[in-house]
Design a protein around this motif. Structure first.
Motif, PDB file in Angstrom:
ATOM      1  N   HIS A 252      99.195-109.734  42.038  1.00  0.00           N
ATOM      2  CA  HIS A 252      98.923-108.429  42.627  1.00  0.00           C
ATOM      3  C   HIS A 252     100.232-107.697  42.907  1.00  0.00           C
ATOM      4  O   HIS A 252     101.231-108.317  43.294  1.00  0.00           O
ATOM      5  CB  HIS A 252      98.159-108.571  43.944  1.00  0.00           C
ATOM      6  CG  HIS A 252      96.736-109.001  43.789  1.00  0.00           C
ATOM      7  ND1 HIS A 252      96.393-110.303  43.454  1.00  0.00           N
ATOM      8  CD2 HIS A 252      95.573-108.313  43.922  1.00  0.00           C
ATOM      9  CE1 HIS A 252      95.077-110.395  43.390  1.00  0.00           C
ATOM     10  NE2 HIS A 252      94.559-109.208  43.665  1.00  0.00           N
ATOM     11  N   GLU A 256      96.764-104.101  44.212  1.00  0.00           N
ATOM     12  CA  GLU A 256      96.177-103.965  42.882  1.00  0.00           C
ATOM     13  C   GLU A 256      96.365-105.241  42.075  1.00  0.00           C
ATOM     14  O   GLU A 256      97.466-105.788  42.002  1.00  0.00           O
ATOM     15  CB  GLU A 256      96.807-102.793  42.133  1.00  0.00           C
ATOM     16  CG  GLU A 256      96.552-101.440  42.744  1.00  0.00           C
ATOM     17  CD  GLU A 256      97.089-100.335  41.855  1.00  0.00           C
ATOM     18  OE1 GLU A 256      96.631-100.242  40.689  1.00  0.00           O
ATOM     19  OE2 GLU A 256      97.963 -99.574  42.310  1.00  0.00           O
ATOM     20  N   CYS A 257      95.282-105.686  41.455  1.00  0.00           N
ATOM     21  CA  CYS A 257      95.326-106.894  40.636  1.00  0.00           C
ATOM     22  C   CYS A 257      95.772-106.551  39.220  1.00  0.00           C
ATOM     23  O   CYS A 257      95.190-105.666  38.573  1.00  0.00           O
ATOM     24  CB  CYS A 257      93.949-107.561  40.603  1.00  0.00           C
ATOM     25  SG  CYS A 257      93.901-109.094  39.645  1.00  0.00           S
ATOM     26  N   PHE A 258      96.799-107.248  38.740  1.00  0.00           N
ATOM     27  CA  PHE A 258      97.309-107.005  37.397  1.00  0.00           C
ATOM     28  C   PHE A 258      97.112-108.195  36.462  1.00  0.00           C
ATOM     29  O   PHE A 258      97.344-108.082  35.268  1.00  0.00           O
ATOM     30  CB  PHE A 258      98.791-106.625  37.456  1.00  0.00           C
ATOM     31  CG  PHE A 258      99.015-105.199  37.850  1.00  0.00           C
ATOM     32  CD1 PHE A 258      99.188-104.213  36.887  1.00  0.00           C
ATOM     33  CD2 PHE A 258      99.029-104.833  39.181  1.00  0.00           C
ATOM     34  CE1 PHE A 258      99.377-102.895  37.251  1.00  0.00           C
ATOM     35  CE2 PHE A 258      99.216-103.512  39.555  1.00  0.00           C
ATOM     36  CZ  PHE A 258      99.392-102.527  38.591  1.00  0.00           C
ATOM     37  N   SER A 297      93.837-110.250  31.516  1.00  0.00           N
ATOM     38  CA  SER A 297      93.822-108.970  32.226  1.00  0.00           C
ATOM     39  C   SER A 297      93.214-109.103  33.608  1.00  0.00           C
ATOM     40  O   SER A 297      92.268-109.852  33.832  1.00  0.00           O
ATOM     41  CB  SER A 297      93.039-107.938  31.413  1.00  0.00           C
ATOM     42  OG  SER A 297      92.995-106.705  32.089  1.00  0.00           O
ATOM     43  N   GLY A 299      91.981-106.709  37.224  1.00  0.00           N
ATOM     44  CA  GLY A 299      91.679-105.367  37.711  1.00  0.00           C
ATOM     45  C   GLY A 299      91.039-104.509  36.647  1.00  0.00           C
ATOM     46  O   GLY A 299      90.022-104.874  36.061  1.00  0.00           O
ATOM     47  N   LYS A 300      91.637-103.371  36.330  1.00  0.00           N
ATOM     48  CA  LYS A 300      91.075-102.426  35.367  1.00  0.00           C
ATOM     49  C   LYS A 300      91.053-103.021  33.964  1.00  0.00           C
ATOM     50  O   LYS A 300      91.932-103.793  33.592  1.00  0.00           O
ATOM     51  CB  LYS A 300      91.893-101.140  35.377  1.00  0.00           C
ATOM     52  CG  LYS A 300      91.902-100.401  36.712  1.00  0.00           C
ATOM     53  CD  LYS A 300      92.804 -99.185  36.655  1.00  0.00           C
ATOM     54  CE  LYS A 300      92.842 -98.476  38.001  1.00  0.00           C
ATOM     55  NZ  LYS A 300      93.763 -97.307  37.978  1.00  0.00           N
ATOM     56  N   PRO A 301      90.054-102.656  33.139  1.00  0.00           N
ATOM     57  CA  PRO A 301      90.003-103.159  31.760  1.00  0.00           C
ATOM     58  C   PRO A 301      91.278-102.808  30.999  1.00  0.00           C
ATOM     59  O   PRO A 301      91.787-101.685  31.084  1.00  0.00           O
ATOM     60  CB  PRO A 301      88.785-102.420  31.178  1.00  0.00           C
ATOM     61  CG  PRO A 301      87.940-102.087  32.365  1.00  0.00           C
ATOM     62  CD  PRO A 301      88.892-101.815  33.480  1.00  0.00           C
ATOM     63  N   ARG A 303      94.221-103.835  31.552  1.00  0.00           N
ATOM     64  CA  ARG A 303      95.436-103.914  32.355  1.00  0.00           C
ATOM     65  C   ARG A 303      96.126-105.261  32.136  1.00  0.00           C
ATOM     66  O   ARG A 303      95.485-106.273  31.916  1.00  0.00           O
ATOM     67  CB  ARG A 303      95.092-103.724  33.830  1.00  0.00           C
ATOM     68  CG  ARG A 303      96.232-104.022  34.775  1.00  0.00           C
ATOM     69  CD  ARG A 303      95.839-103.771  36.207  1.00  0.00           C
ATOM     70  NE  ARG A 303      95.922-102.360  36.550  1.00  0.00           N
ATOM     71  CZ  ARG A 303      95.609-101.870  37.735  1.00  0.00           C
ATOM     72  NH1 ARG A 303      95.156-102.681  38.683  1.00  0.00           N
ATOM     73  NH2 ARG A 303      95.733-100.593  37.979  1.00  0.00           N
ATOM     74  N   ASN A 307     101.961-103.678  32.798  1.00  0.00           N
ATOM     75  CA  ASN A 307     101.712-102.348  33.352  1.00  0.00           C
ATOM     76  C   ASN A 307     102.336-102.163  34.731  1.00  0.00           C
ATOM     77  O   ASN A 307     102.424-101.034  35.223  1.00  0.00           O
ATOM     78  CB  ASN A 307     100.203-102.078  33.471  1.00  0.00           C
ATOM     79  CG  ASN A 307      99.503-102.050  32.139  1.00  0.00           C
ATOM     80  OD1 ASN A 307      98.568-102.798  31.911  1.00  0.00           O
ATOM     81  ND2 ASN A 307      99.948-101.181  31.246  1.00  0.00           N
TER      82      ASN A 307
END
Length: 335
Positions: A252, A256-258, A297, A299-301, A303, A307
């Motif tokens: 994170h 936010e999870c990366f 990946s 969090g967001k698809p 990602r 990033n």
């Protein structure tokens, strides 16, 4: 057993050793051993002393740690006060390994990204000056450019290993910790060459040379700059992690999870890696072998950790591995 290295704020250069009962309850090893009672002729003062002392000492330290955990009232029954975590500095899990050996592109979840590469483990090394402990700042300069985290499981070597067999590899493991392998793609690009390498003339063509178009990058800066290896927060001994290849791992930045992965995706496993490495470089007690980046990946698809540009986003940045804990570091961009 969990063992952490720390220093007191008034003596920051003196490494000490602590039993970790839980995230907030740590006991200094020397005082705890004296309170519980121990058969040790010499109580190890640092993590390196403990590792180098060997299995008999490890077993006795584990007995003391178990006693501390089982007593009904730690602060009153042990006759030793827990450490005030606010008044100490958490040091890297080990401070002076002879080498920090890291695996490159060792994640089968992203094997399709490799256009060409070896079938064996590929390794690079980092200097001990890159090490930083849990809670200490990752220091970034503007000219470093893009810098991203890389969450990794790290193996701590407990016994000298030269030309060992994979079947014997775990006999040489002391325990496991977390490594955040900071990386600057900007510096990697700056330190890459596309050139014509000089080779001997092809066989049958006599004496002479030929040129072979090649690409190479040198990792000294982009992997080895100061604070580019956060390591910790402590070591979990190998008896507490039966299978290092079934651990959830995440990364994170702020909240936010990366990355959200599992060590099952490590392409080359611990026994194979230690056997391979020991055929080229002797692994010494206290050395670190970092098993490669968790890349699935989070969090967001779409990602990925790439990033997360820490030179833009700042921190904190944290890596969590199941059964070990969470390594968290602020980011200092003021330097």
């Amino acid at each position: 057993m969990k063992l952490a290295s720390f220093a007191l704020t008034d003596t920051p250069d003196v490494a000490r050793l602590a039993f970790v009962i839980d995230d907030t309850t740590w006991f200094p090893v020397t005082e705890a051993c004296q309170a519980v009672g121990t058969t040790l002729a010499l109580i190890p003062l640092t993590i390196h002393h403990a590792i180098e002392a060997g299995p008999d000492v490890w077993h006795e330290l584990a007995r003391v740690a178990d006693t501390l955990t089982s007593w009904s009232s730690l602060t009153s029954s042990t006759k030793v006060a827990p450490l005030d975590l606010a008044a100490l500095i958490v040091l890297p899990a080990v401070q002076t390994p002879s080498k920090l050996a890291c695996l490159a592109l060792n994640n089968s979840a992203n094997v399709d990204r490799i256009v060409k590469g070896p079938s064996h483990p590929a390794v690079f090394t980092k200097p001990l000056t890159a090490l930083v402990g849990h809670g200490s700042a990752i220091r970034l300069k503007p000219h470093y450019g893009r810098v991203h985290p890389e969450p990794e499981l790290a193996v701590i070597i407990g016994k000298r290993a030269t030309d060992i067999a994979a079947a014997d590899a775990y006999d040489h493991v002391f325990g496991y910790t977390i490594h955040n392998d900071l990386t600057s793609p900007t510096m990697r690009d700056e330190d890459s060459f596309h050139y014509r390498a000089i080779h001997p003339a092809a066989e049958g063509q006599g004496e002479g040379i030929r040129y072979v178009e090649s690409h190479v990058s040198y990792s000294g800066r982009y992997k080895g700059s100061d604070t580019f290896s956060a390591l910790g927060p402590w070591i979990v001994t190998k008896d507490e992690i039966v299978d290092p290849h079934s651990l959830d791992i995440s990364c994170h930045v702020r909240d936010e999870c990366f990355a959200s992965d599992n060590t099952i995706n490590l392409f080359h496993k611990v026994p194979e890696v230690l056997a391979f490495l020991s055929g080229y470089m002797t692994l010494l007690p206290g050395d670190v072998v970092s098993m490669g980046t968790a890349l699935a990946s989070g969090g967001k698809p779409g990602r990925a950790v790439q990033n997360a540009d820490l030179n833009k986003m700042g921190g904190p940045v944290s890596v969590t591995i199941e059964r070990i804990g969470t390594l968290s570091n602020p980011v200092d961009r003021s330097v």
